[in-house]
Design an enzyme around this catalytic site. Structure first.
Site, PDB file in Angstrom:
ATOM      1  N   SER A   1       0.960  -3.243  41.844  1.00 28.50           N
ATOM      2  CA  SER A   1       1.089  -4.651  42.242  1.00 28.50           C
ATOM      3  C   SER A   1       1.339  -4.799  43.723  1.00 28.50           C
ATOM      4  CB  SER A   1       2.264  -5.304  41.502  1.00 28.50           C
ATOM      5  OG  SER A   1       1.933  -5.662  40.208  1.00 28.50           O
TER       6      SER A   1
ATOM      7  N   ASN B   1      -0.073   0.305  36.172  1.00 27.41           N
ATOM      8  CA  ASN B   1       0.971   1.308  36.340  1.00 27.41           C
ATOM      9  C   ASN B   1       1.141   2.206  35.122  1.00 27.41           C
ATOM     10  OD1 ASN B   1       1.406   0.027  38.743  1.00 27.41           O
ATOM     11  ND2 ASN B   1       3.491  -0.611  38.316  1.00 27.41           N
TER      12      ASN B   1
ATOM     13  N   HIS C   1       8.172 -11.593  41.876  1.00 21.91           N
ATOM     14  CA  HIS C   1       6.970 -10.776  42.078  1.00 21.91           C
ATOM     15  C   HIS C   1       5.948 -11.497  42.960  1.00 21.91           C
ATOM     16  CE1 HIS C   1       3.127  -8.860  40.804  1.00 21.91           C
ATOM     17  NE2 HIS C   1       3.859  -7.790  40.556  1.00 21.91           N
TER      18      HIS C   1
ATOM     19  N   ASP D   1      -0.354 -15.249  40.364  1.00 23.39           N
ATOM     20  CA  ASP D   1       0.854 -14.461  40.121  1.00 23.39           C
ATOM     21  C   ASP D   1       1.919 -15.362  39.496  1.00 23.39           C
ATOM     22  OD1 ASP D   1       3.090 -12.461  40.691  1.00 23.39           O
ATOM     23  OD2 ASP D   1       1.422 -11.479  41.703  1.00 23.39           O
TER      24      ASP D   1
END
Length: 313
Positions: free
Chosen positions: A253, A186, A88, A51
């Site tokens: 996510s 998404n 994130h 990430d």
């Protein structure tokens, strides 16, 4: 998006706060607390998180991080600096394993270990396919101070291109008995007529995770395709955030780390002396994961086998 670029699957920051003391609703929805006793809260199971890095001194995460590496240009390309400047990765890490300390939040597997692999850079969180591939290979080959190995790779990222080298890296991880958990993406339109594909999520070898809201309804943004394996909470997800804060985010996510943490609990429980009493293969881990789902009355392209339910055995 450039063809050679992978990005964070877009996500929305709904709220940022400085204090917290709770078990997040998403962790409750998948019944993680019901599995904590038998699974020792995932004690010492290593989850590699590919990430934007992680705030390594966050009070809820600092005791969970076992090691890490930076494969990006952030921090002047220093491989030993895997700090998060986006938020994130810190949020994802907290959902997996935020520790038990009577403050902050609790992750799904609050005794698991996190291997932080920073593969996305900048405040926007983008990276090359090369950095993702290198990150996967690093997680496969990594060994901890006591010979630990990563058992799970968690990737809340994606791109539009099916890159053969990326697919090979994923297959290599699976061949090394690592379960690879990926966000579906998404870009959903809430129609179930055509496949919506992001990579690596759409590879058959990975566990592809779609999102539902806290009422167990598929999220309109969650991509649907024939390879979706299961769903987890992806809306109103409260977890750790950069600058020692906490934030509520939404996106596939956010669904993905619920599954990654859940797998850590499953592995720990199944491998103890009262159950299999041996190391499970990747196929066996996947089978145990799918056993722990509850069917939802929606098309399988949206929800796969259903919602993760860790109270099942």
């Amino acid at each position: 998006m450039k063809k050679d670029e992978v990005k964070l699957i877009p996500f929305d920051v709904l709220e940022v706060v400085t204090e917290a003391k709770e078990i997040p609703e998403g962790v409750k929805l998948i019944n993680a607390p019901a599995a904590w006793e038998k699974s020792e809260k995932g004690k010492d199971i290593v989850v590699a998180v590919l990430d934007t890095g992680c705030q390594i001194d966050h009070i809820d995460l600092k005791d969970r991080i076992i090691d890490g590496r930076n494969f990006t240009t952030d921090h002047n390309g220093d491989p030993d600096n895997y700090s998060d400047i986006n938020g994130h990765g810190t949020h994802v890490a907290g959902t997996i394993a935020a520790t038990e300390n009577n403050q902050g939040v609790l992750g799904v597997a609050p005794q698991a270990k996190l291997l932080i692999v920073k593969v996305l850079a900048g405040k926007n969180g983008s990276g090359s396919y090369e950095s993702i591939i290198n990150g996967i290979n690093y997680a496969v080959n990594w060994r901890g101070p006591n010979g630990e190995k990563a058992r799970i790779i968690s990737m809340s990222l994606g791109g539009p291109q099916d890159v053969p080298q990326l697919h090979e890296a994923v297959k290599n991880a699976v061949n090394n008995e690592i379960l690879v958990v990926c966000a579906a993406g998404n870009g959903g339109d809430n129609k179930d007529t055509t496949d919506e594909l992001s990579y690596p999520g759409s590879y058959q070898e990975v566990v592809e995770v779609g999102a539902v809201d806290l009422n167990k309804k598929p999220s309109s943004f969650s991509e649907s395709n024939k390879n979706v394996d299961l769903v987890a909470p992806g809306e109103g997800i409260f977890s750790t955030y950069i600058n020692g804060q906490y934030a509520t985010l939404r996106g596939t996510s956010m669904a993905t780390p619920h599954v990654s943490g859940g797998v850590a609990l499953i592995v720990k429980q199944c491998e103890n002396k009262n159950e299999f009493d041996r190391t499970l293969t990747e196929d066996e881990i996947y089978a145990q994961l799918i056993k722990r789902t509850t069917s939802l009355n929606f098309p399988k392209r949206s929800v796969g086998n259903g919602l993760l339910d860790l109270s099942k055995e």
